[in-house]
Design a protein around this motif. Structure first.
Motif, PDB file in Angstrom:
ATOM      1  N   TYR A  22     -20.617  84.569 -23.113  1.00 31.55           N
ATOM      2  CA  TYR A  22     -20.805  84.230 -21.695  1.00 31.55           C
ATOM      3  C   TYR A  22     -21.957  83.234 -21.549  1.00 31.55           C
ATOM      4  O   TYR A  22     -21.818  82.177 -20.909  1.00 31.55           O
ATOM      5  CB  TYR A  22     -21.096  85.511 -20.904  1.00 31.55           C
ATOM      6  CG  TYR A  22     -21.271  85.289 -19.428  1.00 31.55           C
ATOM      7  CD1 TYR A  22     -20.181  85.410 -18.561  1.00 31.55           C
ATOM      8  CD2 TYR A  22     -22.506  84.945 -18.882  1.00 31.55           C
ATOM      9  CE1 TYR A  22     -20.326  85.198 -17.204  1.00 31.55           C
ATOM     10  CE2 TYR A  22     -22.661  84.729 -17.529  1.00 31.55           C
ATOM     11  CZ  TYR A  22     -21.574  84.851 -16.698  1.00 31.55           C
ATOM     12  OH  TYR A  22     -21.720  84.629 -15.350  1.00 31.55           O
ATOM     13  N   GLY A  53     -12.648  88.786 -14.325  1.00 30.06           N
ATOM     14  CA  GLY A  53     -13.997  88.996 -14.854  1.00 30.06           C
ATOM     15  C   GLY A  53     -14.282  87.979 -15.950  1.00 30.06           C
ATOM     16  O   GLY A  53     -13.577  86.979 -16.098  1.00 30.06           O
ATOM     17  N   ALA A  54     -15.285  88.270 -16.747  1.00 31.92           N
ATOM     18  CA  ALA A  54     -15.749  87.293 -17.730  1.00 31.92           C
ATOM     19  C   ALA A  54     -14.750  87.042 -18.846  1.00 31.92           C
ATOM     20  O   ALA A  54     -14.766  85.998 -19.484  1.00 31.92           O
ATOM     21  CB  ALA A  54     -17.081  87.748 -18.310  1.00 31.92           C
ATOM     22  N   ARG A  90     -15.812  95.387  -8.072  1.00 31.44           N
ATOM     23  CA  ARG A  90     -14.998  94.337  -7.464  1.00 31.44           C
ATOM     24  C   ARG A  90     -13.956  93.844  -8.457  1.00 31.44           C
ATOM     25  O   ARG A  90     -14.115  93.988  -9.673  1.00 31.44           O
ATOM     26  CB  ARG A  90     -15.852  93.152  -6.992  1.00 31.44           C
ATOM     27  CG  ARG A  90     -16.572  92.381  -8.113  1.00 31.44           C
ATOM     28  CD  ARG A  90     -15.852  91.137  -8.556  1.00 31.44           C
ATOM     29  NE  ARG A  90     -16.414  90.548  -9.746  1.00 31.44           N
ATOM     30  CZ  ARG A  90     -15.994  90.782 -10.972  1.00 31.44           C
ATOM     31  NH1 ARG A  90     -15.014  91.626 -11.215  1.00 31.44           N
ATOM     32  NH2 ARG A  90     -16.550  90.203 -12.017  1.00 31.44           N
ATOM     33  N   GLY A 114     -11.285  82.106  -9.096  1.00 29.59           N
ATOM     34  CA  GLY A 114     -12.649  81.555  -9.135  1.00 29.59           C
ATOM     35  C   GLY A 114     -13.429  82.226 -10.250  1.00 29.59           C
ATOM     36  O   GLY A 114     -14.439  82.881 -10.024  1.00 29.59           O
ATOM     37  N   GLU A 115     -12.926  82.059 -11.492  1.00 29.03           N
ATOM     38  CA  GLU A 115     -13.577  82.712 -12.640  1.00 29.03           C
ATOM     39  C   GLU A 115     -14.443  81.714 -13.373  1.00 29.03           C
ATOM     40  O   GLU A 115     -14.012  80.585 -13.637  1.00 29.03           O
ATOM     41  CB  GLU A 115     -12.478  83.257 -13.554  1.00 29.03           C
ATOM     42  CG  GLU A 115     -12.836  84.546 -14.224  1.00 29.03           C
ATOM     43  CD  GLU A 115     -12.990  85.694 -13.240  1.00 29.03           C
ATOM     44  OE1 GLU A 115     -14.152  85.967 -12.840  1.00 29.03           O
ATOM     45  OE2 GLU A 115     -11.988  86.314 -12.866  1.00 29.03           O
ATOM     46  N   HIS A 116     -15.662  82.144 -13.692  1.00 31.16           N
ATOM     47  CA  HIS A 116     -16.643  81.292 -14.370  1.00 31.16           C
ATOM     48  C   HIS A 116     -16.981  80.054 -13.524  1.00 31.16           C
ATOM     49  O   HIS A 116     -17.288  78.989 -14.062  1.00 31.16           O
ATOM     50  CB  HIS A 116     -16.156  80.888 -15.774  1.00 31.16           C
ATOM     51  CG  HIS A 116     -16.144  82.049 -16.722  1.00 31.16           C
ATOM     52  ND1 HIS A 116     -17.275  82.500 -17.354  1.00 31.16           N
ATOM     53  CD2 HIS A 116     -15.144  82.878 -17.108  1.00 31.16           C
ATOM     54  CE1 HIS A 116     -16.973  83.536 -18.121  1.00 31.16           C
ATOM     55  NE2 HIS A 116     -15.686  83.802 -17.974  1.00 31.16           N
ATOM     56  N   CYS A 148     -25.988  85.553 -15.520  1.00 29.96           N
ATOM     57  CA  CYS A 148     -24.805  85.572 -14.645  1.00 29.96           C
ATOM     58  C   CYS A 148     -24.997  84.772 -13.353  1.00 29.96           C
ATOM     59  O   CYS A 148     -26.113  84.418 -12.985  1.00 29.96           O
ATOM     60  CB  CYS A 148     -24.457  87.021 -14.291  1.00 29.96           C
ATOM     61  SG  CYS A 148     -25.716  87.850 -13.328  1.00 29.96           S
ATOM     62  N   GLY A 149     -23.889  84.526 -12.672  1.00 33.25           N
ATOM     63  CA  GLY A 149     -23.929  83.947 -11.334  1.00 33.25           C
ATOM     64  C   GLY A 149     -24.091  85.068 -10.310  1.00 33.25           C
ATOM     65  O   GLY A 149     -24.423  86.207 -10.678  1.00 33.25           O
ATOM     66  N   ILE A 150     -23.805  84.756  -9.038  1.00 40.80           N
ATOM     67  CA  ILE A 150     -24.086  85.757  -7.997  1.00 40.80           C
ATOM     68  C   ILE A 150     -22.822  86.430  -7.450  1.00 40.80           C
ATOM     69  O   ILE A 150     -22.902  87.286  -6.561  1.00 40.80           O
ATOM     70  CB  ILE A 150     -24.926  85.138  -6.866  1.00 40.80           C
ATOM     71  CG1 ILE A 150     -25.593  86.260  -6.060  1.00 40.80           C
ATOM     72  CG2 ILE A 150     -24.076  84.211  -5.967  1.00 40.80           C
ATOM     73  CD1 ILE A 150     -26.766  85.849  -5.244  1.00 40.80           C
ATOM     74  N   MET A 151     -21.651  86.067  -8.005  1.00 41.16           N
ATOM     75  CA  MET A 151     -20.423  86.625  -7.433  1.00 41.16           C
ATOM     76  C   MET A 151     -20.399  88.156  -7.393  1.00 41.16           C
ATOM     77  O   MET A 151     -20.092  88.737  -6.349  1.00 41.16           O
ATOM     78  CB  MET A 151     -19.215  86.153  -8.245  1.00 41.16           C
ATOM     79  CG  MET A 151     -17.961  86.953  -7.907  1.00 41.16           C
ATOM     80  SD  MET A 151     -16.481  86.328  -8.636  1.00 41.16           S
ATOM     81  CE  MET A 151     -16.752  86.628 -10.369  1.00 41.16           C
ATOM     82  N   ASP A 153     -19.027  80.657 -10.622  1.00 36.55           N
ATOM     83  CA  ASP A 153     -20.219  80.949  -9.806  1.00 36.55           C
ATOM     84  C   ASP A 153     -21.502  80.355 -10.377  1.00 36.55           C
ATOM     85  O   ASP A 153     -22.338  79.843  -9.634  1.00 36.55           O
ATOM     86  CB  ASP A 153     -20.362  82.446  -9.481  1.00 36.55           C
ATOM     87  CG  ASP A 153     -20.536  83.350 -10.691  1.00 36.55           C
ATOM     88  OD1 ASP A 153     -20.416  82.875 -11.846  1.00 36.55           O
ATOM     89  OD2 ASP A 153     -20.791  84.556 -10.478  1.00 36.55           O
ATOM     90  N   TYR A 154     -21.651  80.360 -11.710  1.00 39.23           N
ATOM     91  CA  TYR A 154     -22.880  79.776 -12.267  1.00 39.23           C
ATOM     92  C   TYR A 154     -22.777  78.252 -12.342  1.00 39.23           C
ATOM     93  O   TYR A 154     -23.675  77.584 -12.861  1.00 39.23           O
ATOM     94  CB  TYR A 154     -23.237  80.393 -13.628  1.00 39.23           C
ATOM     95  CG  TYR A 154     -22.110  80.416 -14.632  1.00 39.23           C
ATOM     96  CD1 TYR A 154     -21.810  79.305 -15.391  1.00 39.23           C
ATOM     97  CD2 TYR A 154     -21.343  81.568 -14.802  1.00 39.23           C
ATOM     98  CE1 TYR A 154     -20.786  79.321 -16.309  1.00 39.23           C
ATOM     99  CE2 TYR A 154     -20.306  81.607 -15.725  1.00 39.23           C
ATOM    100  CZ  TYR A 154     -20.035  80.475 -16.480  1.00 39.23           C
ATOM    101  OH  TYR A 154     -19.008  80.501 -17.395  1.00 39.23           O
TER     102      TYR A 154
HETATM  103  C1  GLA Z   1     -19.322  88.030 -14.857  1.00 35.05           C
HETATM  104  C2  GLA Z   1     -20.577  87.508 -14.157  1.00 35.05           C
HETATM  105  C3  GLA Z   1     -20.201  86.716 -12.897  1.00 35.05           C
HETATM  106  C4  GLA Z   1     -19.129  85.673 -13.165  1.00 35.05           C
HETATM  107  C5  GLA Z   1     -17.971  86.275 -13.963  1.00 35.05           C
HETATM  108  C6  GLA Z   1     -16.988  85.242 -14.417  1.00 35.05           C
HETATM  109  O1  GLA Z   1     -18.695  88.997 -14.079  1.00 35.05           O
HETATM  110  O2  GLA Z   1     -21.444  88.555 -13.814  1.00 35.05           O
HETATM  111  O3  GLA Z   1     -21.372  86.135 -12.358  1.00 35.05           O
HETATM  112  O4  GLA Z   1     -19.660  84.565 -13.814  1.00 35.05           O
HETATM  113  O5  GLA Z   1     -18.412  86.971 -15.124  1.00 35.05           O
HETATM  114  O6  GLA Z   1     -16.353  84.646 -13.326  1.00 35.05           O
END
Ligand code: GLA
Length: 360
Positions: A211, A314-315, A21, A26-28, A158-161, A30-31
């Protein structure tokens, strides 16, 4: 490339796939229980498997040309195997008995660039096992199991995105996701726009430790503000009481959540582009997850007349950048941008859209 038969001697029983993906906004968040806006990319991971012929799990990855053998009582040494192992262990927690398996992975999702190669592997693995064992798991459940696998066995809190995007998003439409409630909506891209993803040629470094550090900073900020998560604050002035570093981290999250909610309203590509530019500045200055190469690549992208906006995706700490641009402009745009960016000997390359002549 070696085939399943060459590695394991016989044919596979089931196969499944899942995409990487790219996150548009919407970065950082999701958590922090916040909002995200990813879209699937054409690159995919495929998993082929069958009940094993020996008493250990055997795993082969064609992209790395590496093999691993393990059983479910000990974490595999090889990092790539931990994602698969983690998925199997998560299924066990549901009381599912997993037979020994021979597993073959083939992927063209670029690794360590912020395009969710790990989520694609986890989701494809879980889909293949769902098929083999006829498990009644829906796509959201698959994403949740994949996220737990990553947290518990790959060490990224990590979050669930990524897992949700890999499990439910498509390549044509953006996935708006509220990561607290998992409410989701598929939305068209801003009219008259398409996506360009460019690799900076810098793999992510220190990504896992930094992270996890960012995540704990956000948790401390939420605690000091007396809320469950930073998502519970939408007004930037409410975070003014925080000490400096935490205030800047929280400001990124609060403003980024606002940007996603604005983008959800169906705005023009020009406005969407401005939100992406603001997101990059916020990730660079407040969240401090950019690096000079990403800033330079983003600046070059932002300077092109065909580009509405651009940001790291991404991260961070390396990896890829995403731009929203005018349709049909990608090939020439990529040539111009990479011509400038690669001049000092860098190895940037176009990743999306997939144009074979330029992609390698
Ligand atoms: C990584 C994590 C995601 C999200 C992104 C930053 O991809 O796996 O859960 O936190 O970083 O948005």
């Amino acid at each position: 490339m070696k085939t399943f038969e060459q590695i394991f001697g016989n044919g596979w029983t089931v196969a499944a796939e899942a995409p990487g993906r790219v996150n548009l906004l919407g970065e950082h968040t999701d958590y922090n229980d916040g909002y995200v806006l990813p879209i699937a990319i054409p690159q995919k991971t495929r998993v082929f498997l069958r009940p094993g012929a020996t008493d250990t799990f055997r795993l082969y990855t064609a992209s790395l040309d590496e093999t691993a053998e393990f059983n479910l009582t000990g974490l595999p040494d090889r990092h790539f195997a931990r994602y698969v192992y983690g998925c199997l262990r998560q299924l066990e927690t549901l009381g599912i008995e997993i037979p020994v398996l021979d597993i073959y992975i083939d992927s063209n999702v670029p690794m360590e660039l912020g395009l969710s190669s790990s989520a694609a592997l986890e989701v494809a693995t879980l889909r293949a096992i769902r098929l083999l064992l006829e498990l009644p798991l829906d796509d959201v459940r698959i994403a949740q199991l994949a996220q737990r696998a990553e947290i518990n066995y790959a060490g990224v809190n990590c979050g669930i995105m990524d897992q949700m995007a890999s499990s439910v998003a498509d390549q044509e439409r953006m996935l708006f996701l509220d990561t607290r409630t998992l409410e989701r909506e598929v939305l068209p891209l801003p009219s008259g726009s398409e996506i360009l993803v460019v690799d900076s040629g810098k793999k992510r470094t220190l990504a896992t430790s930094k992270y996890n550090e960012r995540r704990s900073e956000c948790e401390s900020a939420a605690q000091q503000l007396g809320v469950t998560a930073l998502r519970d604050i939408m007004a930037p002035e409410k975070i003014e009481s925080l000490p400096d570093v935490l205030r800047r981290r929280a400001r990124h999250v609060v403003t980024e959540n606002n940007r996603v909610l604005r983008a959800r309203q169906g705005i023009s590509p020009e406005e969407f582009g401005q939100l992406m530019n603001a997101s990059h500045a916020s990730l660079r200055d407040d969240y401090e997850v950019s690096i000079p190469e990403l800033d330079q690549l983003v600046a070059i992208l932002q300077n092109q007349p065909e580009v509405y906006g651009a940001r790291l995706t991404g991260a961070g700490f390396g990896g890829a950048c995403v731009a929203l641009c005018k349709p049909g402009s990608a090939t020439t745009l990529a040539q111009t941008v990479l011509g400038l960016y690669n001049r000092p000997g860098r190895k940037g390359r176009l990743l999306v859209p997939e144009i074979p002549a330029l992609a390698s």
